[in-house]
Design a protein around this motif. Structure first.
Motif, short mmCIF file in Angstrom:
data_model
loop_
_atom_site.label_atom_id
_atom_site.label_comp_id
_atom_site.label_asym_id
_atom_site.label_seq_id
_atom_site.Cartn_x
_atom_site.Cartn_y
_atom_site.Cartn_z
N GLN A 182 9.82 15.38 6.39
CA GLN A 182 8.66 14.62 6.84
C GLN A 182 8.86 13.14 6.55
O GLN A 182 9.29 12.75 5.47
N GLY A 211 5.71 11.82 3.22
CA GLY A 211 5.17 13.01 2.57
C GLY A 211 5.40 13.08 1.09
O GLY A 211 5.83 14.11 0.58
N ASP A 254 7.60 13.20 12.06
CA ASP A 254 6.20 13.37 11.70
C ASP A 254 5.97 14.87 11.50
O ASP A 254 6.76 15.71 11.95
N TRP A 255 4.86 15.19 10.88
CA TRP A 255 4.60 16.59 10.52
C TRP A 255 4.72 17.53 11.71
O TRP A 255 5.37 18.57 11.64
N ASP A 256 4.08 17.15 12.83
CA ASP A 256 4.07 18.04 13.99
C ASP A 256 5.41 18.08 14.72
O ASP A 256 5.58 18.85 15.67
N ALA A 260 9.84 20.91 3.55
CA ALA A 260 8.60 20.15 3.49
C ALA A 260 7.59 21.00 2.72
O ALA A 260 7.85 22.15 2.37
N MET A 299 5.35 22.97 3.48
CA MET A 299 4.84 23.75 4.60
C MET A 299 4.43 25.15 4.16
O MET A 299 5.17 25.84 3.47
N ALA A 329 -1.44 20.65 10.43
CA ALA A 329 -1.37 21.14 9.05
C ALA A 329 -2.39 22.25 8.83
O ALA A 329 -3.38 22.36 9.57
N GLY A 343 1.79 11.30 8.78
CA GLY A 343 1.91 11.82 7.43
C GLY A 343 0.62 11.71 6.65
O GLY A 343 -0.33 11.03 7.06
N ASN A 382 -6.30 17.76 2.59
CA ASN A 382 -4.85 17.92 2.65
C ASN A 382 -4.40 18.73 1.44
O ASN A 382 -5.19 19.02 0.54
#
Length: 262
Positions: free
Chosen positions: A39, A42, A79-81, A97, A99, A149, A170, A188
């Motif tokens: 990420q 992050g 990026d996260w996605d 990550a 995740m 997320a 992020g 988050n």
């Protein structure tokens, strides 16, 4: 005699099949490089330190993987996605990550066994009128979440009357949104919130003590890389036994000691 010839032919065919599907580990060894998706923003799992170096809890664990493999490592920022798409496209061999291995994500990628447990939390500005998680349930409350997320889904369930605002990027974007008044509350991963909030003056945010969930965290690879998945699980088991995993988590996740060094 005929049976013996068939047996030998079978062995030869099995050998050819094995050679033809040597697997990802063999590819990584021949390439001399482990490609890892991380990420972009992050902390404390992945961040760029003061000296411009890529570091963080997940990053250091990935570096240990490459060291044990005897190859160099290349980090690919997303990026996260973008993490799972990068893995599925073959740009990365694996992703590291914070995740959660949800059932929906498990339909796309193969997760390792969990290496730690965490959960989603709610945070606000310290001087906010929102003093508890229940306060954030008020109709029209603006809640910042990270696109894609687990916190996004949990916020929609926990705060059905709130105005959920999803941000692409992020976790620091959520803190910025709350700090700047664009959102009343943020949701988050608690480890991420604690780590990322250290970039602000002490006392800027209030992090609610209760969690919306208890979630495992895991790394991931593709389903067509079963040999790499087995090795990653073996690695996580080994660093758990010899104490390297706990040392990593104590430094990066269970404290903010890393901040003075990076």
């Amino acid at each position: 005699m005929k049976i013996a010839r068939l047996f030998i032919a079978g062995l030869a065919l099995a050998g050819l099949t094995t050679a033809a599907s040597a697997g990802t580990l063999d590819d990584i060894t021949k390439r001399g490089e482990l490609r890892v998706a991380v990420q972009t923003q992050g902390p404390p799992f992945s961040l760029v330190g003061a000296n411009g170096e890529r570091t963080g809890s997940s990053v250091e664990l990935a570096e240990l993987m490459a060291k044990e493999m005897g190859v160099k490592i290349t980090f690919l920022d997303f990026d996260w996605d973008g993490l799972i798409p990068a893995l599925l496209s073959g740009k990365a061999d694996l992703l590291v990550a914070d995740m959660t291995p949800t059932l929906a994500r498990g339909m796309k990628v193969a997760f390792t066994t969990p290496y730690m447990y965490t959960g989603s939390t709610v945070f606000t500005k310290a001087d906010s009128k929102f003093k508890s998680t229940d306060d954030c349930k008020a109709k029209g409350t603006k809640i910042a979440v990270l696109l894609g997320a687990t916190g996004e889904k949990e916020a929609k369930t926990a705060f059905p009357d709130a105005d959920i605002k999803s941000y692409k990027g992020g976790g620091p974007l959520l803190l910025d949104a709350v700090n700047n008044g664009q959102a009343d509350c943020g949701v988050n991963d608690v480890s991420a919130v604690k780590g990322q909030s250290t970039a602000y003056p002490a006392g800027t945010f209030t992090i609610m003590p209760d969690l919306l969930s208890k979630e495992p965290l895991a790394f991931a690879t593709r389903y067509d890389e079963p040999d790499l998945l087995v090795w990653m699980n073996l690695f996580l088991n080994q660093v758990s036994i010899d104490g390297r995993l706990q040392k990593n988590l104590d430094y990066w996740v269970n404290s903010d000691a890393w901040k003075k060094d990076h």
